[in-house]
Design a protein around this motif. Structure first.
Motif, PDB file in Angstrom:
ATOM      1  N   ASN A 105       0.801  -1.209   0.000  1.00  0.00           N
ATOM      2  CA  ASN A 105       0.000   0.000   0.000  1.00  0.00           C
ATOM      3  C   ASN A 105       0.839   1.267   0.000  1.00  0.00           C
TER       4      ASN A 105
ATOM      5  N   ASP B  96      -4.481   4.126   9.421  1.00  0.00           N
ATOM      6  CA  ASP B  96      -5.078   4.484   8.134  1.00  0.00           C
ATOM      7  C   ASP B  96      -6.044   5.660   8.232  1.00  0.00           C
TER       8      ASP B  96
ATOM      9  N   THR C 282      -9.313  -4.741   0.102  1.00  0.00           N
ATOM     10  CA  THR C 282      -9.745  -4.326   1.432  1.00  0.00           C
ATOM     11  C   THR C 282     -11.252  -4.526   1.515  1.00  0.00           C
TER      12      THR C 282
ATOM     13  N   ARG D 193     -12.684  -3.171   9.200  1.00  0.00           N
ATOM     14  CA  ARG D 193     -11.911  -3.004   7.963  1.00  0.00           C
ATOM     15  C   ARG D 193     -10.826  -4.073   7.933  1.00  0.00           C
TER      16      ARG D 193
ATOM     17  N   ASP E 299      -7.763  -6.234   5.715  1.00  0.00           N
ATOM     18  CA  ASP E 299      -6.854  -6.332   4.580  1.00  0.00           C
ATOM     19  C   ASP E 299      -5.767  -7.335   4.924  1.00  0.00           C
TER      20      ASP E 299
END
Length: 276
Positions: free
Chosen positions: A38, A114, A230, A245, A247
């Motif tokens: 990322n 994030d 994600t 969330r 990922d």
């Protein structure tokens, strides 16, 4: 910092400043040379969160951190705890609690790293983070499979709003972003911008008053031909939202937020809310 309790944690503003300073230092020295898919420097992110690298522990900042915010939704200067923040801290998955193979870790930051990312256009921001949506208190828990480097990581955030109408507006803003940003947007991350290729609705859990879920497909910043995934799920129960969330450090489409985590958090929240 590892011995600091939930009620005395460093506030979000302080954490962000410390993280920014660490990241600037890394960039100024050429960085660690170890960015994830990322575009985030893994070592700098771990240092900013107070966590150890995943090779020796959990890189996620971690679980049960609860903070109060001003009525405007901006963090209080010192992340001061209040009754609602303390209540959410009791309702979020606590460090060491398990959900199938997953386990909640300890939290040093008030929210996921994030959350400091920006989205362009701004209407897409709810897909990146809901930290500016006017919550009055929050509690955070990062959940993963212990010692599994390439497993699924899930950030769990419980947030309170002034009333059910305000929380409902958050759901509407996310639904709007899901529609208007379906063809993609740009996420301004720590070291490089990430291109979100598309946003797709996926089946949401039948929980709470309403729920939304999305698959977010992101272009790998190192390999433009590769995609990363994600998954975001948001559940509203009266004036509280539960955000999940997920990922992973890899290019597999892992299929969604792990159901074990959603179920475990919902059951704990429901029990606590009913006993209020």
């Amino acid at each position: 910092m590892h011995g600091v309790g939930n009620n005395n944690r460093v506030g979000r503003a302080t954490a962000v400043v410390m993280g920014a300073a660490l990241l600037f230092g890394s960039a100024a020295c050429g960085g660690s040379g170890e960015t994830d898919e990322n575009g985030t420097d893994r070592k700098a992110k771990a240092a900013a969160s107070g966590a150890t690298p995943r090779a020796t522990g959990d890189t996620r900042p971690a679980a049960g951190a609860a903070t109060a915010t001003a009525a405007s939704g901006t963090p209080s200067p010192a992340g001061t705890s209040g009754p609602e923040a303390e209540r959410l801290g009791r309702l979020v998955l606590a460090s060491g609690e398990k959900a199938g193979p997953y386990e909640s870790g300890p939290a040093l930051l008030d929210e996921p790293f994030d959350e400091i990312y920006d989205a362009a256009p701004a209407v897409c921001q709810p897909l990146t983070g809901l930290g500016r949506a006017g919550h009055t208190a929050q509690a955070y828990a990062p959940v993963s499979v212990p010692d599994e480097v390439f497993g699924v990581d899930t950030d769990v955030l419980l947030r309170s709003y002034k009333d059910a109408g305000a929380a409902g507006s958050v759901m509407k803003s996310l639904a709007d972003a899901g529609k208007r940003c379906a063809a993609g947007y740009t996420e301004e991350r720590t070291l490089v911008d990430a291109k979100v290729l598309r946003v797709e609705p996926v089946p949401a859990p039948k929980l709470g008053d309403e729920a939304l879920a999305y698959r977010i497909v992101v272009q790998d910043v190192k390999d433009k031909g590769a995609s990363l995934y994600t998954y975001l799920t948001l559940v509203r129960s009266d004036a509280v939202t539960l955000s999940f969330r997920s990922d992973m450090l890899g290019m597999d489409d892992f299929g969604g937020v792990p159901g074990e985590i959603v179920t475990a958090q919902w059951e704990k929240f429901s029990r606590g809310a009913a006993a209020r």
